[in-house]
Motif scaffolding. Structure first.
Motif, mmCIF file in Angstrom:
data_model
loop_
_atom_site.group_PDB
_atom_site.id
_atom_site.type_symbol
_atom_site.label_atom_id
_atom_site.label_comp_id
_atom_site.label_asym_id
_atom_site.label_seq_id
_atom_site.Cartn_x
_atom_site.Cartn_y
_atom_site.Cartn_z
ATOM 1 N N SER A 94 50.294 48.710 20.916
ATOM 2 C CA SER A 94 49.274 47.704 21.226
ATOM 3 C C SER A 94 49.535 46.459 20.384
ATOM 4 O O SER A 94 49.953 46.553 19.226
ATOM 5 N N GLY A 95 49.325 45.286 20.967
ATOM 6 C CA GLY A 95 49.521 44.031 20.246
ATOM 7 C C GLY A 95 50.888 43.419 20.429
ATOM 8 O O GLY A 95 51.141 42.308 19.963
ATOM 9 N N GLY A 138 47.629 44.040 24.794
ATOM 10 C CA GLY A 138 46.796 44.992 24.071
ATOM 11 C C GLY A 138 46.969 46.430 24.486
ATOM 12 O O GLY A 138 46.614 47.354 23.747
ATOM 13 N N ARG A 266 41.613 47.276 18.781
ATOM 14 C CA ARG A 266 42.437 47.056 19.964
ATOM 15 C C ARG A 266 41.682 47.526 21.186
ATOM 16 O O ARG A 266 40.702 48.274 21.095
#
Length: 325
Positions: A94-95, A138, A266
């Motif tokens: 995620s990210g 995300g 998240r």
């Protein structure tokens, strides 16, 4: 310096069909060569890929060199679930953004692939890095990357005929009413917010279908752990279809009504399992990506983990959807 190849027409047919058979690439790649001004008939530059060739005409193709852009430095690693000569299956964190863009300043998955030496180039000179499909920044989970052009074509065709697919996991609130919920609503860019997509009709909207399966209810009965099956691959599809039901994924700061009420580092959306046919063996394969610590910790606080571990069994998820669809 271009790589120049000369061909002589041995059968009256369309230019794109002729070059497809000679070069061993798709018509779309041949069309890109023509568009880029790289194809000549009797020394005259061609402007249309569908032009009809005459017997014994000479065709020259000036294959351009691949455009290579340097990779940004990376300060992260990506979990590899499987790798061979044809494919790389990863658990995207995620990210992490998949593709570079003018608005993206940090290193992307493409930069990581460049550092790994995965650099594919098309016959029209465009650089690509085996990305067959994408995940939102995300969203975490399974992605398959092609390591050669043949694998890329084979996997891309499976996206079109739906023989490749993924099952997602998410934590939402409020809970869905039914065990199974199927949404079939077209999706287009929101007219109110350019960052969002929305359910809408009209010439610019695209058909979308998602089925949601309830896996577990939280201890306080305010949240649900669900599985999601996509039948189409539209931008933000799961989030948009949930919003149409006034449901939202925890940690979603674009579609959630009140993200401040329930904070999460998240968005709790994870591409749990991917399946496809392997480019070489032609056998159906599947891979599962474990949840990251943030998502596991959140679920552990809200749900009965013994039940969660039971419902996360992939055979259980697949058979549930198969019985309902």
């Amino acid at each position: 310096m271009s790589d120049i190849k000369n061909y002589i027409c041995d059968n009256e047919q369309r230019l794109d069909a002729f070059l497809t058979s000679k070069i061993g690439q798709t018509r779309s790649q041949v069309a890109m060569l023509v568009k880029n001004g790289a194809v000549f008939i009797e020394d005259k530059k061609v402007t249309r890929p569908g032009v009809k060739l005459k017997l014994d005409q000479q065709i020259r193709v000036e294959f351009p060199q691949a455009k290579e852009t340097p990779a940004l430095d990376i300060d992260f690693d990506v979990e590899i679930l499987y790798e061979d000569e044809d494919v790389l299956v990863i658990n995207k964190p995620s990210g992490l953004t998949v593709h570079p863009a003018p608005s993206v300043k940090e290193a992307t998955l493409v930069d990581w692939l460049k550092h790994k030496g995965i650099r594919l180039s098309t016959i029209s000179g465009e650089e690509r890095h085996g990305i067959v499909h994408r995940l939102d920044k995300g969203t975490s989970g399974t992605m398959v990357v092609a390591k050669n052009n043949e694998a890329h074509e084979f996997l891309s065709s499976q996206l079109q005929d739906k023989s490749m697919g993924r099952y997602y996991l998410a934590v939402i609130n409020p809970p869905l009413k039914d065990d199974f919920t199927t949404i079939e609503q077209n999706i287009s860019r929101s007219s109110h917010n350019r960052l969002k997509m929305a359910c809408a009709q009209g010439s610019k909207s695209k058909y979308a279908k998602t089925t949601f399966k309830v896996l577990s209810l939280s201890n306080d009965e305010k949240y649900q752990f669900i599985a999601c099956k996509l039948f189409t691959g539209r931008t933000h599809q799961i989030r948009v279809h949930l919003e149409s039901l006034n449901r939202h994924i925890i940690g979603d700061h674009i579609y959630a009504l009140s993200p401040k009420i329930e904070k999460s580092e998240r968005i709790l959306l994870h591409a749990y399992m991917i399946y496809f046919y392997h480019p070489t063996s032609k056998e159906k394969v599947s891979f599962v990506a474990p949840l990251d610590d943030v998502m596991k910790t959140y679920i552990d606080k809200k749900f009965d983990m013994e039940q969660i571990n039971e419902v996360m069994d992939t055979d259980n998820i697949i058979s549930s959807f198969s019985a309902n669809t």
